[in-house]
Design a protein around this motif. Structure first.
Motif, PDB file in Angstrom:
ATOM      1  N   ALA A 112      -7.560   3.855   7.808  1.00 29.91           N
ATOM      2  CA  ALA A 112      -6.688   3.808   9.141  1.00 29.91           C
ATOM      3  C   ALA A 112      -5.500   3.776   8.389  1.00 29.91           C
ATOM      4  O   ALA A 112      -4.583   4.463   8.998  1.00 29.91           O
ATOM      5  CB  ALA A 112      -6.848   1.792   9.650  1.00 29.91           C
ATOM      6  N   PHE A 113      -4.932   3.511   7.513  1.00 30.11           N
ATOM      7  CA  PHE A 113      -4.118   4.181   6.542  1.00 30.11           C
ATOM      8  C   PHE A 113      -5.121   5.007   5.961  1.00 30.11           C
ATOM      9  O   PHE A 113      -5.968   5.438   4.736  1.00 30.11           O
ATOM     10  CB  PHE A 113      -4.106   3.334   5.305  1.00 30.11           C
ATOM     11  N   ASP A 114      -4.610   6.688   6.226  1.00 28.44           N
ATOM     12  CA  ASP A 114      -4.842   7.715   5.824  1.00 28.44           C
ATOM     13  C   ASP A 114      -4.254   8.903   5.099  1.00 28.44           C
ATOM     14  O   ASP A 114      -3.072   9.442   5.647  1.00 28.44           O
ATOM     15  CB  ASP A 114      -5.757   8.991   6.827  1.00 28.44           C
ATOM     16  N   ILE A 117      -3.337  12.519   5.859  1.00 28.40           N
ATOM     17  CA  ILE A 117      -2.578  13.193   7.724  1.00 28.40           C
ATOM     18  C   ILE A 117      -1.856  13.626   7.663  1.00 28.40           C
ATOM     19  O   ILE A 117      -1.259  14.243   8.711  1.00 28.40           O
ATOM     20  CB  ILE A 117      -2.444  10.675   7.980  1.00 28.40           C
ATOM     21  N   VAL A 121       0.703  14.745  10.960  1.00 30.46           N
ATOM     22  CA  VAL A 121       2.148  14.544  10.925  1.00 30.46           C
ATOM     23  C   VAL A 121       3.053  15.560  10.840  1.00 30.46           C
ATOM     24  O   VAL A 121       4.092  15.525  12.141  1.00 30.46           O
ATOM     25  CB  VAL A 121       2.429  14.302   9.597  1.00 30.46           C
ATOM     26  N   ASP A 166      -0.075  13.635   3.194  1.00 36.40           N
ATOM     27  CA  ASP A 166       1.484  12.849   3.395  1.00 36.40           C
ATOM     28  C   ASP A 166       1.636  11.373   2.458  1.00 36.40           C
ATOM     29  O   ASP A 166       1.194  11.165   2.710  1.00 36.40           O
ATOM     30  CB  ASP A 166       1.409  12.843   4.583  1.00 36.40           C
ATOM     31  N   GLY A 168       4.361   9.728   3.231  1.00 39.83           N
ATOM     32  CA  GLY A 168       5.172   9.185   4.401  1.00 39.83           C
ATOM     33  C   GLY A 168       5.042   7.653   4.406  1.00 39.83           C
ATOM     34  O   GLY A 168       6.045   6.472   4.430  1.00 39.83           O
ATOM     35  N   GLY A 169       3.471   7.105   4.188  1.00 43.33           N
ATOM     36  CA  GLY A 169       3.318   5.353   4.773  1.00 43.33           C
ATOM     37  C   GLY A 169       3.548   5.290   2.644  1.00 43.33           C
ATOM     38  O   GLY A 169       3.572   3.483   2.882  1.00 43.33           O
ATOM     39  N   SER A 237       6.824  -1.721   8.774  1.00 42.00           N
ATOM     40  CA  SER A 237       6.816  -0.616   9.580  1.00 42.00           C
ATOM     41  C   SER A 237       6.360  -1.246  10.693  1.00 42.00           C
ATOM     42  O   SER A 237       6.674  -2.185  10.728  1.00 42.00           O
ATOM     43  CB  SER A 237       5.381   0.057   9.481  1.00 42.00           C
ATOM     44  N   GLU A 241      11.733   2.718  14.066  1.00 37.60           N
ATOM     45  CA  GLU A 241      11.665   3.576  12.591  1.00 37.60           C
ATOM     46  C   GLU A 241      11.923   4.558  12.963  1.00 37.60           C
ATOM     47  O   GLU A 241      13.157   5.231  12.938  1.00 37.60           O
ATOM     48  CB  GLU A 241      10.943   3.471  11.641  1.00 37.60           C
ATOM     49  N   LEU A 255       1.159   7.449  13.167  1.00 41.12           N
ATOM     50  CA  LEU A 255       0.079   7.700  13.741  1.00 41.12           C
ATOM     51  C   LEU A 255      -1.791   6.948  12.988  1.00 41.12           C
ATOM     52  O   LEU A 255      -1.841   6.808  12.555  1.00 41.12           O
ATOM     53  CB  LEU A 255       0.200   9.227  13.482  1.00 41.12           C
ATOM     54  N   PRO A 257      -5.074   8.056  12.718  1.00 40.85           N
ATOM     55  CA  PRO A 257      -5.694   9.286  12.173  1.00 40.85           C
ATOM     56  C   PRO A 257      -6.594   9.815  13.257  1.00 40.85           C
ATOM     57  O   PRO A 257      -7.392  10.809  12.553  1.00 40.85           O
ATOM     58  CB  PRO A 257      -6.421   8.677  10.875  1.00 40.85           C
ATOM     59  N   ASP A 281       3.956  -1.196   1.052  1.00 39.85           N
ATOM     60  CA  ASP A 281       4.283   0.396   1.542  1.00 39.85           C
ATOM     61  C   ASP A 281       3.259   0.450   2.923  1.00 39.85           C
ATOM     62  O   ASP A 281       3.165   0.889   3.536  1.00 39.85           O
ATOM     63  CB  ASP A 281       4.882   0.535   0.963  1.00 39.85           C
ATOM     64  N   SER A 284       1.666  -2.002   4.654  1.00 43.89           N
ATOM     65  CA  SER A 284       1.737  -2.100   6.273  1.00 43.89           C
ATOM     66  C   SER A 284       1.734  -1.620   7.289  1.00 43.89           C
ATOM     67  O   SER A 284       1.562  -1.678   8.396  1.00 43.89           O
ATOM     68  CB  SER A 284       3.798  -2.488   5.825  1.00 43.89           C
ATOM     69  N   THR A 285       1.620  -0.109   6.972  1.00 44.17           N
ATOM     70  CA  THR A 285       0.983   1.027   7.302  1.00 44.17           C
ATOM     71  C   THR A 285      -0.213   0.793   8.147  1.00 44.17           C
ATOM     72  O   THR A 285      -0.599   1.053   9.430  1.00 44.17           O
ATOM     73  CB  THR A 285       1.806   2.478   6.763  1.00 44.17           C
ATOM     74  N   VAL A 289      -1.660  -0.132  11.704  1.00 42.97           N
ATOM     75  CA  VAL A 289      -2.806   0.885  12.338  1.00 42.97           C
ATOM     76  C   VAL A 289      -3.932  -0.415  13.021  1.00 42.97           C
ATOM     77  O   VAL A 289      -4.591   0.103  13.652  1.00 42.97           O
ATOM     78  CB  VAL A 289      -3.171   1.934  11.504  1.00 42.97           C
TER      79      VAL A 289
HETATM   80  P1  AMP Z   1       6.044   3.955   7.781  1.00 39.11           P
HETATM   81  O1  AMP Z   1       6.961   3.376   7.883  1.00 39.11           O
HETATM   82  O2  AMP Z   1       5.547   3.307   5.978  1.00 39.11           O
HETATM   83  O3  AMP Z   1       4.592   2.943   7.944  1.00 39.11           O
HETATM   84  O4  AMP Z   1       5.354   4.990   7.123  1.00 39.11           O
HETATM   85  C1  AMP Z   1       5.155   5.653   8.178  1.00 39.11           C
HETATM   86  C2  AMP Z   1       4.883   7.302   7.812  1.00 39.11           C
HETATM   87  O5  AMP Z   1       3.660   7.491   7.181  1.00 39.11           O
HETATM   88  C3  AMP Z   1       4.507   8.142   8.347  1.00 39.11           C
HETATM   89  O6  AMP Z   1       6.442   8.837   8.629  1.00 39.11           O
HETATM   90  C4  AMP Z   1       3.963   9.306   7.947  1.00 39.11           C
HETATM   91  O7  AMP Z   1       4.146   9.986   6.963  1.00 39.11           O
HETATM   92  C5  AMP Z   1       3.104   8.583   7.267  1.00 39.11           C
HETATM   93  N1  AMP Z   1       2.373   8.254   8.388  1.00 39.11           N
HETATM   94  C6  AMP Z   1       2.102   7.743   9.812  1.00 39.11           C
HETATM   95  N2  AMP Z   1       0.874   7.562  10.038  1.00 39.11           N
HETATM   96  C7  AMP Z   1       0.174   7.425   8.610  1.00 39.11           C
HETATM   97  C8  AMP Z   1      -1.251   6.344   8.278  1.00 39.11           C
HETATM   98  N3  AMP Z   1      -2.335   6.173   9.788  1.00 39.11           N
HETATM   99  N4  AMP Z   1      -1.938   6.450   7.271  1.00 39.11           N
HETATM  100  C9  AMP Z   1      -0.743   7.593   6.712  1.00 39.11           C
HETATM  101  N5  AMP Z   1       0.494   7.405   6.688  1.00 39.11           N
HETATM  102  C10 AMP Z   1       0.783   8.028   7.739  1.00 39.11           C
END
Ligand code: AMP
Ligand code: MG
Length: 328
Positions: A112-114, A117, A121, A166, A168-169, A237, A241, A255, A257, A281, A284-285, A289
């Motif tokens: 779910a967190f990948d 990704i 993205v 990536d 970002g999460g 998350s 945002e 998103l 995955p 962090d 939460s992502t 998901v």
């Molecule tokens: P957050 O605000 O910490 O939830 O992170 C969102 C950011 O994580 C996005 O802008 C992407 O760069 C990345 N991201 C989006 N979906 C995923 C996902 N399913 N798994 C891991 N990273 C993600």
């Protein structure tokens, strides 16, 4: 005689008040823009020189880590990993640490967190002046490249057999942890680190619990809850945002995955509270998901991790150990 006693008592009280005042430390803050967001660090420290030195070091460290973990900076560990054509790449210990943590949450959340990704993205530009929904065929091809099993992390190196990473999460949370360690090394025992809403509260606020406001996803200039405690990371998350709205549908940056589309479920935000901000962090992502029910199963595998789920209809659910107050 009596009058003397009263004078002495009053003088004693004034002295006590005076002493208390000198012990109260005025906060010293510094703000800036980094990690594509507003950041600020506030320290409570009697020595102004020590505070200023620590803040300068923090902002230097922030810049260094941002460069190391960036997906766009061609000299970064992550850029080199993403463009190595499947060959092993030497990475810094910080990159190794954040990749290992990301991998472990990718595994625990069953993808779910990948952390791989990036191909998905990069098809979305949420900050464009006129954002568009990516082409369905391109999204379909991108999701085929997303699979955290493609990433191997070894001591001092990483290999990516396919796709792109990536962070970002998880990166903001990880960097906030690094800044807390740096502040501790500088002898700062009371501080608040805010990396675009990823909060790390170090120690206590002059002996009192910190009060961290959680944004109301429906109206982000108001709060829906206040989390209280000492030595804690609070990371949210939320759909508010980053994103855009087309025909009443909110397309946001968290998103799925497997579809490459913004996750649509009952949630508007998930806040995770624990000591480790990188973990908070990533979780939460992941929780966003997974949706509320599966997220609770994921969280039960972790000790001392609490969460607050805010649903789109405005109702909330908090795990039993969370110390918070509702704010309407
Ligand atoms: P957050 O605000 O910490 O939830 O992170 C969102 C950011 O994580 C996005 O802008 C992407 O760069 C990345 N991201 C989006 N979906 C995923 C996902 N399913 N798994 C891991 N990273 C993600
Ligand atoms: Mg996150």
């Amino acid at each position: 005689m009596k009058r003397w006693i009263i004078v002495l008592v009053v003088c004693g009280l004034l002295c006590l008040l005076g002493c208390q005042q000198t012990q109260t430390q005025a906060p010293i803050s510094r703000s800036g823009f980094a990690l594509d967001t507003a950041v600020s660090i506030t320290v409570y420290e009697t020595s102004e020189e020590r505070a200023e030195t620590a803040l300068s070091l923090c902002f230097e460290e922030l810049k260094r880590l941002e460069q190391l973990l960036s997906v766009t900076n061609q000299a970064s560990d992550i850029y080199r990993l993403n463009h190595a054509g499947g060959q092993p790449v030497a990475i810094a210990k910080e990159t190794e640490e954040v990749l290992r943590l990301s991998q472990s949450v990718s595994v625990a959340s069953n993808g779910a967190f990948d952390v791989t990704i990036r191909p998905v993205v990069s098809l979305w530009d949420f900050s464009a002046d006129s954002p568009v929904i990516p082409d369905a065929e391109k999204l379909k091809q991108a999701v085929q490249q997303v699979d955290y099993h493609h990433l191997t992390v070894e001591s001092g190196s990483a290999t990516l057999s396919m796709g792109e990473v990536d962070l970002g999460g998880v990166a903001k949370g990880y960097i906030a942890d690094c800044l807390r360690t740096l502040l501790e090394e500088q002898g700062i025992t009371s501080a608040l680190i805010d990396l675009g809403g990823n909060i790390v509260a170090c120690g206590s606020k002059q002996g009192e619990a910190w009060r961290i406001g959680i944004k109301n996803p429906q109206s982000t200039d108001t709060l829906c809850a206040v989390v209280t405690g000492t030595d804690l990371a609070v990371v949210t998350s939320g759909t508010y945002e980053r994103g855009f709205t087309v025909n009443g549908v909110r397309y946001h940056h968290i998103l799925h995955p497997q579809t490459g589309m913004p996750v649509q479920n009952t949630l508007a935000s998930v806040t995770v509270v624990c000591q480790n901000s990188a973990l908070a962090d990533a979780l939460s992502t992941a929780c966003f998901v997974l949706g509320e029910s599966e997220a609770l199963t994921l969280l039960s595998a972790y000790e001392e991790v609490e969460a607050l789920f805010v649903r789109q209809d405005g109702t909330r659910y908090a795990t039993s150990g969370l110390s918070y107050a509702v704010s309407d």
